[in-house]
Write a protein that holds these residues in place. Sequence first.
Motif, PDB file in Angstrom:
ATOM      1  N   HIS A  78      66.276  45.379  59.875  1.00  0.00           N
ATOM      2  CA  HIS A  78      64.831  45.030  58.949  1.00  0.00           C
ATOM      3  C   HIS A  78      63.730  45.210  59.873  1.00  0.00           C
ATOM      4  CE1 HIS A  78      66.693  44.609  54.921  1.00  0.00           C
ATOM      5  NE2 HIS A  78      67.600  44.007  55.598  1.00  0.00           N
ATOM      6  N   TYR A  79      63.853  44.769  60.942  1.00  0.00           N
ATOM      7  CA  TYR A  79      62.656  44.436  61.682  1.00  0.00           C
ATOM      8  C   TYR A  79      62.639  45.711  62.355  1.00  0.00           C
ATOM      9  CZ  TYR A  79      59.665  43.360  65.737  1.00  0.00           C
ATOM     10  OH  TYR A  79      58.656  43.277  66.812  1.00  0.00           O
ATOM     11  N   GLU A  80      63.620  46.598  62.920  1.00  0.00           N
ATOM     12  CA  GLU A  80      63.747  47.667  63.650  1.00  0.00           C
ATOM     13  C   GLU A  80      63.027  48.918  62.672  1.00  0.00           C
ATOM     14  OE1 GLU A  80      67.287  47.119  66.821  1.00  0.00           O
ATOM     15  OE2 GLU A  80      67.747  48.239  64.726  1.00  0.00           O
TER      16      GLU A  80
ATOM     17  N   GLN B 226      64.709  38.874  55.551  1.00  0.00           N
ATOM     18  CA  GLN B 226      65.030  40.039  55.914  1.00  0.00           C
ATOM     19  C   GLN B 226      63.576  40.805  55.838  1.00  0.00           C
ATOM     20  OE1 GLN B 226      66.637  38.892  53.502  1.00  0.00           O
ATOM     21  NE2 GLN B 226      67.471  40.489  52.379  1.00  0.00           N
TER      22      GLN B 226
ATOM     23  N   ARG C  51      60.941  40.039  57.935  1.00  0.00           N
ATOM     24  CA  ARG C  51      60.889  40.497  59.416  1.00  0.00           C
ATOM     25  C   ARG C  51      60.564  41.959  59.178  1.00  0.00           C
ATOM     26  NH1 ARG C  51      65.962  37.485  59.206  1.00  0.00           N
ATOM     27  NH2 ARG C  51      67.077  39.339  58.812  1.00  0.00           N
ATOM     28  N   GLU C  52      60.562  42.683  58.227  1.00  0.00           N
ATOM     29  CA  GLU C  52      60.237  43.978  58.186  1.00  0.00           C
ATOM     30  C   GLU C  52      58.531  44.155  58.359  1.00  0.00           C
ATOM     31  OE1 GLU C  52      61.380  46.588  54.925  1.00  0.00           O
ATOM     32  OE2 GLU C  52      63.323  45.723  54.750  1.00  0.00           O
TER      33      GLU C  52
ATOM     34  N   GLU D 171      56.855  41.980  59.866  1.00  0.00           N
ATOM     35  CA  GLU D 171      56.574  41.191  61.297  1.00  0.00           C
ATOM     36  C   GLU D 171      56.845  42.826  62.191  1.00  0.00           C
ATOM     37  OE1 GLU D 171      58.047  36.654  60.983  1.00  0.00           O
ATOM     38  OE2 GLU D 171      59.323  38.150  61.620  1.00  0.00           O
ATOM     39  N   GLY D 172      58.006  43.435  61.882  1.00  0.00           N
ATOM     40  CA  GLY D 172      58.187  44.503  62.623  1.00  0.00           C
ATOM     41  C   GLY D 172      57.063  45.554  62.452  1.00  0.00           C
TER      42      GLY D 172
ATOM     43  N   ASP E 139      53.798  44.347  64.640  1.00  0.00           N
ATOM     44  CA  ASP E 139      53.993  44.374  66.057  1.00  0.00           C
ATOM     45  C   ASP E 139      53.994  45.971  66.185  1.00  0.00           C
ATOM     46  OD1 ASP E 139      54.393  41.904  65.865  1.00  0.00           O
ATOM     47  OD2 ASP E 139      56.556  41.950  66.502  1.00  0.00           O
TER      48      ASP E 139
END
Length: 402
Positions: A33-35, A88, A91-92, A94-95, A98
């Motif tokens: 999810h972050y990626e 999750q 985190r998406e 947040e990704g 970033d």
Amino acid sequence: MTTMEVPPMNGFSKSNKIGRRNAVPIIHTRGTHYEIGFDIGRTFAKIIQDYISNYRPLQESYLHVYETLEGKKVYNETLACVKEQFPQYVREIEGTADGAEVPFHELFLMHLDDILPNVVEGTQGQQQPVGCTSIICNQPGQEILGHNEDALSETLNHWYLVDAHVIEPGLREEKFTSLSYAGFLPGYTMGYNHHGLVYSINTLSAKTLRSAKTPRYFITRALLGVENFVQAQLTLRNKGYGAAEGFSVNMTFLLQDGDRMFHNAEVGPAEPDSDQSQLCILTASPGETISHCNKYLRLKVPEVTGVIIDSSVHRMEAIQKHSPPKNREDVINILSDQTGNKYRIFQEFGKEDYVKTIAVGIFDCIEKTWSLYTDKPSCNDPILVIPLQLNNNNYLTSSKRP
């Protein structure tokens, strides 16, 4: 987390003055999810940065309320609610923050919509005719879901398609394609997943929104992972929390057994003594149609007043002047209607319009295609036709539930 200072909005940037572009940016991404969030942010950083700096609700309202003690309280308790259910998807975001080098809190404030000003200040919320028009045609040989995506004018040219395959140990595997506003989670517009869900979203504007409940962007993001209609209903109910806001979903499942069934689900904010969303579902069997704009038609939810309701009423009246759609061409003609003097189904008045139709989607459930238009569909060919790639034996063999 990497952050950057975003200048206050002093009028539109150059990218807002280039007019309607006949272009559909798309990213194909696979990872956690972050990626996938990071890849989206990195790929569309300039579009996301421009959108944040020009997004009027954020710059003129949300950031100011966020700086108050009560605003911080609503922000924090709603973020905690989301983290408990969908870490999750946090985190998406947040990704994306970033990858695009923008502040997380600004992206999260955008996902909160009018929750902060409504809860903190008691203001009415969004009064402009921001919303969408969806038309369902369920006729023999013509199983069509058509959708006009209407948004604030600064959203024009600030959206993209996300084609994502999410693989993260211990979590449900997801594979979907969704139209997404710049910086937002996928899910709150139109798209499909590889379980055969085909859907569109209409914004509904409840008068009273809820803190510490689930913002609609997270519920519709979760909808992208469902496998069938039963799971869709559970997702929309959001038992244990309930929706903070209102919206409706138009959907069908291409892999379902039996006759084609389309559904319109109206979702209302959880009531004060409830831990789940209000929900009312209308089903269109073969031979039937459904139309929906941005006003509750069945749930008895108190709504805002003003142009978002007036616009919805006028668009529904314009739809009803057409004969019930029998085929794809009929759906396209309805979605292209510009006969209204003030409010039109296809919204495109002039360069300074507050709201525009930014895209039109036509899902053909027999041909299994999604046609995307960036201008009035009755006068233009689709700029992109996506074949709907559905489940097979080589996909999701090791899925796990969250």
